[in-house]
Design a protein around this motif. Structure first.
Motif, mmCIF file in Angstrom:
data_model
loop_
_atom_site.group_PDB
_atom_site.id
_atom_site.type_symbol
_atom_site.label_atom_id
_atom_site.label_comp_id
_atom_site.label_asym_id
_atom_site.label_seq_id
_atom_site.Cartn_x
_atom_site.Cartn_y
_atom_site.Cartn_z
ATOM 1 N N GLY A 7 -24.202 16.194 -1.733
ATOM 2 C CA GLY A 7 -23.969 14.857 -2.679
ATOM 3 C C GLY A 7 -23.079 14.805 -3.636
ATOM 4 N N ILE A 8 -23.177 15.879 -4.442
ATOM 5 C CA ILE A 8 -22.288 15.894 -5.602
ATOM 6 C C ILE A 8 -20.728 16.005 -5.186
ATOM 7 C CG2 ILE A 8 -21.618 17.300 -7.794
ATOM 8 C CD1 ILE A 8 -24.485 17.976 -8.152
ATOM 9 N N GLY A 9 -20.612 16.993 -4.146
ATOM 10 C CA GLY A 9 -19.239 17.210 -3.577
ATOM 11 C C GLY A 9 -18.714 15.974 -2.970
ATOM 12 N N GLY A 10 -19.644 15.188 -2.415
ATOM 13 C CA GLY A 10 -19.197 14.126 -1.464
ATOM 14 C C GLY A 10 -18.802 13.017 -2.358
ATOM 15 N N THR A 11 -19.594 12.961 -3.513
ATOM 16 C CA THR A 11 -19.213 11.866 -4.749
ATOM 17 C C THR A 11 -18.125 12.395 -5.275
ATOM 18 O OG1 THR A 11 -21.705 11.702 -5.143
ATOM 19 C CG2 THR A 11 -20.001 10.914 -6.810
ATOM 20 N N PHE A 12 -17.768 13.385 -5.516
ATOM 21 C CA PHE A 12 -16.364 13.973 -6.223
ATOM 22 C C PHE A 12 -15.259 13.371 -5.111
ATOM 23 C CE2 PHE A 12 -12.805 17.124 -6.893
ATOM 24 C CZ PHE A 12 -12.645 16.809 -8.382
ATOM 25 N N LEU A 13 -15.068 13.737 -4.030
ATOM 26 C CA LEU A 13 -14.106 13.406 -3.062
ATOM 27 C C LEU A 13 -14.004 11.902 -2.947
ATOM 28 C CD1 LEU A 13 -15.034 16.106 -0.011
ATOM 29 C CD2 LEU A 13 -12.874 16.100 -1.883
ATOM 30 N N LEU A 14 -15.086 11.379 -3.074
ATOM 31 C CA LEU A 14 -15.269 9.907 -3.029
ATOM 32 C C LEU A 14 -14.476 9.309 -3.960
ATOM 33 C CD1 LEU A 14 -15.959 7.298 -1.505
ATOM 34 C CD2 LEU A 14 -18.320 7.433 -2.593
ATOM 35 N N VAL A 15 -14.760 9.772 -5.266
ATOM 36 C CA VAL A 15 -13.746 9.444 -6.389
ATOM 37 C C VAL A 15 -12.470 9.692 -6.312
ATOM 38 C CG1 VAL A 15 -13.549 9.801 -8.979
ATOM 39 C CG2 VAL A 15 -15.917 9.650 -8.153
ATOM 40 N N ILE A 16 -12.152 10.873 -5.494
ATOM 41 C CA ILE A 16 -10.559 11.181 -5.585
ATOM 42 C C ILE A 16 -9.993 10.168 -4.558
ATOM 43 C CG2 ILE A 16 -8.971 12.879 -4.673
ATOM 44 C CD1 ILE A 16 -10.936 15.085 -5.773
ATOM 45 N N ASP A 17 -10.731 10.061 -3.389
ATOM 46 C CA ASP A 17 -10.285 9.048 -2.463
ATOM 47 C C ASP A 17 -10.129 7.631 -3.145
ATOM 48 O OD1 ASP A 17 -10.004 10.971 -0.602
ATOM 49 O OD2 ASP A 17 -12.276 10.581 0.201
ATOM 50 N N ALA A 18 -11.123 7.144 -3.801
ATOM 51 C CA ALA A 18 -11.124 5.835 -4.520
ATOM 52 C C ALA A 18 -9.864 5.855 -5.544
ATOM 53 C CB ALA A 18 -12.348 5.649 -5.417
ATOM 54 N N THR A 19 -9.488 6.928 -6.236
ATOM 55 C CA THR A 19 -8.444 6.769 -7.068
ATOM 56 C C THR A 19 -7.031 6.747 -6.349
ATOM 57 O OG1 THR A 19 -9.831 8.181 -8.715
ATOM 58 C CG2 THR A 19 -7.436 8.127 -9.036
ATOM 59 N N THR A 20 -6.912 7.649 -5.257
ATOM 60 C CA THR A 20 -5.595 7.517 -4.542
ATOM 61 C C THR A 20 -5.425 6.180 -3.867
ATOM 62 O OG1 THR A 20 -6.149 9.834 -4.161
ATOM 63 C CG2 THR A 20 -4.783 8.693 -2.626
ATOM 64 N N ALA A 21 -6.563 5.787 -3.366
ATOM 65 C CA ALA A 21 -6.496 4.300 -3.029
ATOM 66 C C ALA A 21 -6.002 3.391 -3.694
ATOM 67 C CB ALA A 21 -7.881 3.726 -2.094
ATOM 68 N N VAL A 22 -6.586 3.383 -4.907
ATOM 69 C CA VAL A 22 -6.050 2.406 -6.231
ATOM 70 C C VAL A 22 -4.593 2.592 -6.696
ATOM 71 C CG1 VAL A 22 -6.566 1.889 -8.553
ATOM 72 C CG2 VAL A 22 -8.534 2.352 -7.110
ATOM 73 N N LEU A 23 -4.275 3.972 -6.526
ATOM 74 C CA LEU A 23 -2.889 4.209 -6.736
ATOM 75 C C LEU A 23 -1.859 3.732 -5.820
ATOM 76 C CD1 LEU A 23 -3.095 7.912 -8.487
ATOM 77 C CD2 LEU A 23 -2.881 5.414 -9.613
ATOM 78 N N ASN A 24 -2.036 3.954 -4.500
ATOM 79 C CA ASN A 24 -1.316 3.476 -3.505
ATOM 80 C C ASN A 24 -1.499 1.740 -3.571
ATOM 81 O OD1 ASN A 24 -0.960 5.871 -2.380
ATOM 82 N ND2 ASN A 24 -2.646 5.958 -0.982
ATOM 83 N N GLY A 25 -2.559 1.346 -3.773
ATOM 84 C CA GLY A 25 -2.574 -0.343 -3.832
ATOM 85 C C GLY A 25 -1.661 -0.729 -5.200
ATOM 86 N N PHE A 26 -1.601 0.171 -6.212
ATOM 87 C CA PHE A 26 -0.629 -0.502 -7.163
ATOM 88 C C PHE A 26 0.730 -0.374 -6.701
ATOM 89 C CE2 PHE A 26 -4.511 -0.050 -10.315
ATOM 90 C CZ PHE A 26 -4.357 -1.210 -10.666
ATOM 91 N N TYR A 27 0.972 0.841 -5.862
ATOM 92 C CA TYR A 27 2.500 1.227 -5.700
ATOM 93 C C TYR A 27 2.975 0.123 -4.581
ATOM 94 C CZ TYR A 27 6.141 3.624 -3.306
ATOM 95 O OH TYR A 27 7.472 3.724 -2.572
ATOM 96 N N TYR A 28 2.171 -0.193 -3.544
ATOM 97 C CA TYR A 28 2.513 -1.148 -2.835
ATOM 98 C C TYR A 28 2.880 -2.629 -3.225
ATOM 99 C CZ TYR A 28 2.095 -4.483 1.173
ATOM 100 O OH TYR A 28 2.118 -5.303 2.240
ATOM 101 N N LEU A 29 2.047 -2.889 -4.478
ATOM 102 C CA LEU A 29 2.047 -4.248 -5.031
ATOM 103 C C LEU A 29 3.416 -4.327 -5.849
ATOM 104 C CD1 LEU A 29 0.778 -6.723 -5.882
ATOM 105 C CD2 LEU A 29 -0.454 -5.756 -7.697
ATOM 106 N N ALA A 30 3.638 -3.141 -6.341
ATOM 107 C CA ALA A 30 4.980 -3.037 -7.326
ATOM 108 C C ALA A 30 6.172 -3.191 -6.353
ATOM 109 C CB ALA A 30 5.154 -1.590 -7.999
ATOM 110 N N ARG A 31 6.240 -2.591 -5.036
ATOM 111 C CA ARG A 31 6.976 -2.682 -4.265
ATOM 112 C C ARG A 31 7.287 -4.044 -3.772
ATOM 113 N NH1 ARG A 31 7.260 1.465 0.539
ATOM 114 N NH2 ARG A 31 9.172 0.026 1.151
ATOM 115 N N LEU A 32 6.103 -4.780 -3.627
ATOM 116 C CA LEU A 32 6.166 -6.096 -2.932
ATOM 117 C C LEU A 32 6.814 -6.996 -4.135
ATOM 118 C CD1 LEU A 32 5.533 -8.028 -0.727
ATOM 119 C CD2 LEU A 32 3.304 -8.105 -1.942
#
Length: 479
Positions: free
Chosen positions: A441-466
């Motif tokens: 559960g802890i490892g899944g939670t950590f990976l989930l946090v990393i994935d969420a952080t990556t998704a947020v950063l990709n979102g911000f990047y895509y928004l800037a390009r747009l």
């Protein structure tokens, strides 16, 4: 005798102080016979034939109880008869004469006999229909009782001393009449009646034309009728002529009735006027004749005594001083003996009293000691019993608690017990799995946090390009 005399005096004082105790009630015309005094007649039936308007019925009472009955003649101012029962010979005689107010004044409020001296002026025409004490004073006659006081005792005797029960008699005749009646009743009538309470007596007088002070009739004859009202009973009549004070004639009741008013019938059903009655009368007659002969002998002795009276008086005058001296010496000696015995009595009384007090105190002490010891001895088994009972009750309580605990344990389900026993094993064995699941559960939670952080950063990047593509010119963008 002294006690009886004191008792009689007390009774007479009660009459003087509380006159309501004595009652001589005049019976009303609407009442049957003599009312409550009918008990003094056989079968409660009074004599018949006395029907004159001047005949007055009186129920003589004392202490609110009927004592005897009297038929009184207001014309002759004497009783015609008094009906009574034999109670008991009196030990003493005390006189306290009473009168009946209602005979002279029917409207008077005094419904009882009272002493003549206490009436005062409360009764109208006092003495108009009855004799008074003043009629006998200095007359040579005394008040002779028809119902003799000597045949009565206590309350019955006190009730006889009423002027409605008295006729004028000479002192000698009065003494002779009462003595003869007393002897006949006690020696002849009572022994021959099986039930003395069923012996009914009628004592009467036949009035004459002779008057005391022109008012009260002197009887020409006195009579007595007796009825023993029992199965096989008998009746008897006696007559004493006033002219023969020592004479006494016995006869049948039927013969006696013929000497009275016409149509007079003294007793109901003739009271034993049959063969058995005649046999009884024949047995009683000798006793009556003996009493009559004793009277005649007594009269003869009295005559002889009078002849020797002068010599006796002379001897008495001579011997009187010596007799008086002898009486004085005897009296002094008697007083000395009495004093010595009294002194000895006091000493003995004091000594015996002291001894008795000591014995009594010792007895009380012994009783108290024995009582205390008995209480202690009795309390020991009681206390032991109480201890045993408490122990037994405690044991029963323990048994009850053990049984209750056992019962509760037995009521628990076996599956629950097995699950409860396996709980520690399953708990320990589950720890590695739980730790593994926690780590996953802890490892899944950590990976989930990393994935969420990556998704947020990709979102911000895509928004800037747009934004850049929309607002920046294309040449600049190519450069």
């Amino acid at each position: 005798r002294e006690w009886a005399m004191k008792t009689s005096i007390v009774f007479l004082l009660c009459i003087s102080v509380f006159p309501g105790f004595s009652q001589g009630r005049v019976v009303r015309e609407d009442e049957t016979g003599f009312a409550e005094c009918n008990v003094f007649f056989p079968g409660q039936v009074p004599p018949e034939g006395f029907t004159e308007p001047f005949h007055v019925k009186i129920c003589q009472q004392y202490n609110k109880e009927p004592r005897f009955a009297t038929l009184y003649s207001t014309k002759d101012k004497v009783p015609l008869y008094s009906a009574f029962k034999f109670t008991k010979p009196a030990q003493s005689e005390e006189e306290n004469w009473l009168v009946e107010p209602q005979i002279d004044d029917p409207e008077n409020d005094l419904h009882e006999m009272v002493r003549e001296a206490d009436i005062g002026g409360t009764v109208a025409n006092l003495g108009a229909n009855q004799a008074l004490t003043s009629d006998y004073v200095d007359s040579g006659y005394e008040r002779g009782l028809l119902n003799p006081s000597l045949l009565n005792e206590e309350d019955f005797q006190v009730a006889t001393y009423t002027l409605t029960n008295a006729v004028p008699l000479s002192p000698a005749l009065s003494e002779s009449w009462h003595r003869d009646v007393g002897k006949v009743v006690e020696q002849a009538l009572i022994p021959h009646c099986s039930k003395t309470d069923h012996l009914y007596l009628l004592a009467g007088a036949i009035p004459s034309s002779v008057r005391v002070k022109g008012k009260v009739s002197v009887p020409e004859s006195l009579w007595l009728a007796a009825c023993c009202d029992v199965p096989g009973g008998w009746s008897l009549g006696l007559v004493k002529k006033v002219s023969d004070e020592n004479g006494l004639t016995d006869l049948t009741v039927s013969e006696l009735e013929k000497q009275l008013l016409p149509g007079v019938h003294l007793f109901k059903s003739n009271c034993g006027e049959d063969k058995k009655s005649r046999e009884k009368r024949e047995a009683i007659s000798p006793i009556v004749r003996q009493i009559r002969s004793e009277e005649q002998v007594g009269k003869s002795k009295n005559h002889k005594t009078k002849e020797s009276g002068l010599v006796g008086k002379l001897v008495g005058i001579i011997t009187t001083p010596f007799v008086k001296l002898l009486d004085l010496l005897i009296y002094v000696f008697g007083q000395l003996v009495k004093f010595v015995f009294y002194l000895l009595w006091l000493v003995v009384k004091r000594v015996v009293g002291t001894i008795l007090n000591g014995v009594y105190g010792l007895w009380i002490g012994m009783v108290s000691y024995l009582k205390a010891a008995s209480m202690v001895l009795i309390s020991i088994p009681i206390d032991i019993g109480r201890v045993i009972i408490h122990i037994f009750l405690g044991f029963l309580q323990i048994v009850q608690d053990v049984l209750s605990l056992t019962y509760r344990i037995l009521r628990i389900p076996m599956g629950f017990v097995l699950h409860l026993a396996a709980f520690p094993y399953h708990t320990i064995c589950a720890i590695p799995s739980v730790l593994k699941d926690v780590a996953t559960g802890i490892g899944g939670t950590f990976l989930l946090v990393i994935d969420a952080t990556t998704a947020v950063l990709n979102g911000f990047y895509y928004l800037a390009r747009l934004i850049v593509k929309r607002f920046v010119p294309k040449g600049f963008s190519d450069d």
